[in-house]
Design an enzyme around this catalytic site. Structure first.
Site, short mmCIF file in Angstrom:
data_model
loop_
_atom_site.label_atom_id
_atom_site.label_comp_id
_atom_site.label_asym_id
_atom_site.label_seq_id
_atom_site.Cartn_x
_atom_site.Cartn_y
_atom_site.Cartn_z
CG HIS A 1 -10.41 -6.63 7.46
ND1 HIS A 1 -9.53 -7.23 8.32
CD2 HIS A 1 -9.89 -6.79 6.23
CE1 HIS A 1 -8.52 -7.74 7.63
NE2 HIS A 1 -8.70 -7.49 6.36
CD GLU B 1 -1.82 -2.36 1.53
OE1 GLU B 1 -0.64 -2.63 1.89
OE2 GLU B 1 -2.73 -3.20 1.54
#
Lengths: 336, 325
Positions: free
Chosen positions: B131, B62
């Site tokens: 998440h 990322e």
């Protein structure tokens, strides 16, 4: 299984002499760039000494050959990302000492209007999207600048300058992975000065060497003497040509020692953490090479030094007289 | 293609907006993990039309690919990054906050970073602590980042168009449990910086985003049956905050409930409560109330997860308290 025979190998390019024809053509320009950078940073050191600088300045005295050698092969439109130790990169990219001084002195005429300072000097038109205060953070941005050049078809390349400290930042290798995969026109230039801030880099860095790590990504890793501007330039020229012709990245590790500490004024709180010794001087080395080639580098140096000294003194004087930024500008440029 | 009154699901509306911008602007690129497959919805189907060069699968790194998007944006592209779950932005935090959010300012306005970072935000059932978060407050506080958090297909379509055209970095959140929520995409453009009000009401203002906005609208219907007319302000632009729209509603109703699917401390709801109290004290008839998640991570077990996140009933109850205070 990876066939190791197909992987690029690390190359060492040290100790070679630059051909006379090259010295004749480019020696003066390299010398001028390095002398300008040296005098610019020496002035900063003196300003700091006199208490006339605010903030932190990281000098790259002794490392001028990497900046001059790499940037002398760039053209208009190419971009660089730099590090906290980036003044020489900016000088070599053609940024004006006056506006750099003004920025570092927090004046309105500085490249960033006084909102960037030493670690964020930038000018897009001249091909520098800026120094960076975070170790390794400019590297993925250079990869992205390369993607933009690739997609817009400009034929430009990007150079990611980083230091040996950044060699232990994951994002540097994430960027190299992308660059290799996408054949991005970007050149990684790691200036290995032996110290990650205050810590000897070999104490915190595993493996045979930084450039060797590039080989794992299928990218050529080249080690070059960072005090030899001709050698740096030769390696950079090849890497830039390959990047421009669509062959992807090269990882160049230049080795030269920084003469100064991590930052000016560190003596006030850091004890001795490295031996005092005489460092190799890239400027002297170039002069000697030119002399040996019969190009009278010494005489040229006298002339360039006098001219650049004058330029730096005038630039500093103007910057010191420049107005401070309007306080209202502190609230500007947050959003478009 | 005009989007006039088309029934759409939320993430396909985002994909439509991206496709429209890609057709008209060759500098728009999209990259991220699994974007060809379109795992998360907003990119589904795009690879078929635009191909693997424009819609580009990235390695799971990322910081690297967000950083590359920052550089590409400076260099003249308009990259969209699909980060999947917004919690994955934490891996790339330096590039988002310290680079993208600072570059215009640090360079005295010389450089722009026109990029969009898409991430799902919120709990969708048993995804556990890493998440399920709504990180909007972090980005509101970061400085230099625009934040959008649509709760309907209409908002998602128009805000995405606006985000891609913005010259600033935009963090674009959507709630995973609303990804398939169907709604009309009307021919009434919304822009970054807008809020959307509805239903209108006179007794109190409920400020919310994402799933909380959806639940607030449902709660408003229940409240209406009980004779309490709640006005829902969907704060779908969270940075900068749409104060004019917020204060207009607050001055009308004089009572405020701010709901958020995030930890209470320093949440968007907290900022709204503080800002309203400072700006509209004289118009308030009761203290501003906040309803948010306790200061814990989100647990795994569905029963535990559900217990921490404001429900429609929780909103109704809190609204009744505010209305009668």
């Amino acid at each position: 299984m990876i066939d190791r025979r197909t992987l690029p190998s690390r190359k060492e390019q040290n100790g070679q002499m630059t051909e006379k024809v090259v010295l004749k053509e480019r020696g003066e320009s390299w010398l001028r760039t390095m002398v300008r950078g040296r005098l610019f940073e020496q002035s900063l050191g003196e300003l700091y000494e006199r208490g006339e600088l605010v903030g932190v300045v990281h000098l790259s005295i002794g490392l001028e050959a990497t900046a001059a050698g790499v940037c002398s092969n760039l053209r208009k439109g190419d971009q660089i990302t730099s590090t906290h130790r980036g003044h020489n990169h900016m000088i070599a990219r053609g940024l004006e000492p006056e506006r750099m001084f003004a920025e570092i002195l927090g004046r309105s005429t500085g490249y960033c209007g006084g909102k960037g300072g030493s670690m964020h000097v930038a000018n897009f038109e001249l091909g520098s999207v800026g120094a960076n205060g975070i170790v390794g953070a400019g590297v993925p941005m250079a990869a992205g600048l390369g993607v933009a050049a690739q997609k817009l078809g400009t034929g430009n390349v990007a150079v990611a300058f980083c230091g040996d400290g950044a060699a232990n930042q994951g994002v540097v290798w994430e960027s190299l992975n992308l660059a290799a995969l996408w054949k991005i026109p970007v050149i990684f230039v790691c200036e290995n000065n032996g110290f990650s801030e205050f810590t000897p880099t070999d104490r915190v860095t595993a493996g045979p060497g930084i450039a060797d790590r590039a080989i794992g990504y299928g990218v050529s890793g080249v080690v070059v003497d960072g005090t030899n501007v001709g050698a740096v330039s030769a390696v950079a020229e090849g890497a830039i040509d390959r990047a421009r012709s669509g062959e992807g990245p090269t990882f160049i590790e230049t080795r030269a020692e920084r003469w100064r500490g991590h930052h000016e004024g560190e003596e006030s709180y850091v004890g001795t953490y490295r031996e005092t010794k005489e460092f190799k001087d890239p400027i002297v080395q170039l002069i000697q090479e030119m002399d040996a080639a019969g190009l009278d580098g010494s005489l040229l140096y006298e002339k360039i030094h006098a001219e650049e000294k004058d330029l730096i003194e005038r630039s500093l004087a103007v910057a010191q007289q420049a107005p401070l930024p309007e306080l209202s500008t502190a609230l500007e440029d947050v959003f478009s | 293609m005009s989007p006039t009154s088309t029934a759409k699901r939320l993430t396909p509306a985002m994909a439509d907006a991206i496709a429209q911008e890609m057709r008209s602007d060759p500098t728009v690129y999209l990259w991220g993990v699994d974007v060809t497959v379109g795992v998360m919805g907003p990119t589904r189907g795009l690879a078929k039309e635009f191909g693997p060069d424009k819609i580009r699968d990235c390695p799971i790194s990322e910081a690297g690919f967000v950083g590359a998007a920052v550089g590409a944006a400076i260099g003249g592209l308009r990259p969209i990054v699909d980060i999947m779950f917004s919690s994955f932005t934490y891996v790339a935090f330096d590039q988002i906050v310290n680079q993208a959010g600072r570059i215009r300012y640090m360079t005295g306005g010389q450089l722009s970073v026109p990029m969009v970072i898409i991430g799902s935000a919120g709990a969708a059932g048993a995804n556990a602590a890493q998440h399920s978060e709504v990180p909007s407050a972090l980005f509101m506080n970061a400085g230099g980042l625009r934040v959008a958090f649509p709760s309907t297909a209409h908002q998602a379509f128009w805000l995405m168009r606006s985000a891609i055209r913005s010259d600033d970095p935009v963090v674009f959140l959507f709630h995973p449990a609303l990804a398939s929520a169907r709604g009309e995409v009307r021919d009434e453009p919304l822009h970054l910086g807008d809020a959307e009000i509805g239903p209108e009401g006179t007794d109190l203002s409920i400020l919310a985003t994402g799933m909380m906005a959806t639940r607030a609208r449902a709660a408003a219907a229940v409240l209406a049956e009980r004779g309490i007319w709640a006005e829902v302000v969907d704060v779908c632009s969270l940075s900068p905050l749409p104060w004019d729209a917020i204060l207009k509603s607050v001055r009308k109703t004089g009572r405020v409930l701010a709901v958020e699917e995030a930890r209470l401390t320093c949440s968007a709801a907290s900022e709204l409560a503080a800002g309203i109290t400072e700006r509209a004290w004289a118009d308030l008839k009761a203290p501003v109330k906040r309803l948010a998640v306790p200061d814990t991570p989100i647990p795994f077990a569905p029963t535990l997860e559900e217990s921490l996140i404001p429900s429609e009933e929780d909103i109704v109850k809190a609204a009744e308290e505010v209305a009668s205070a």
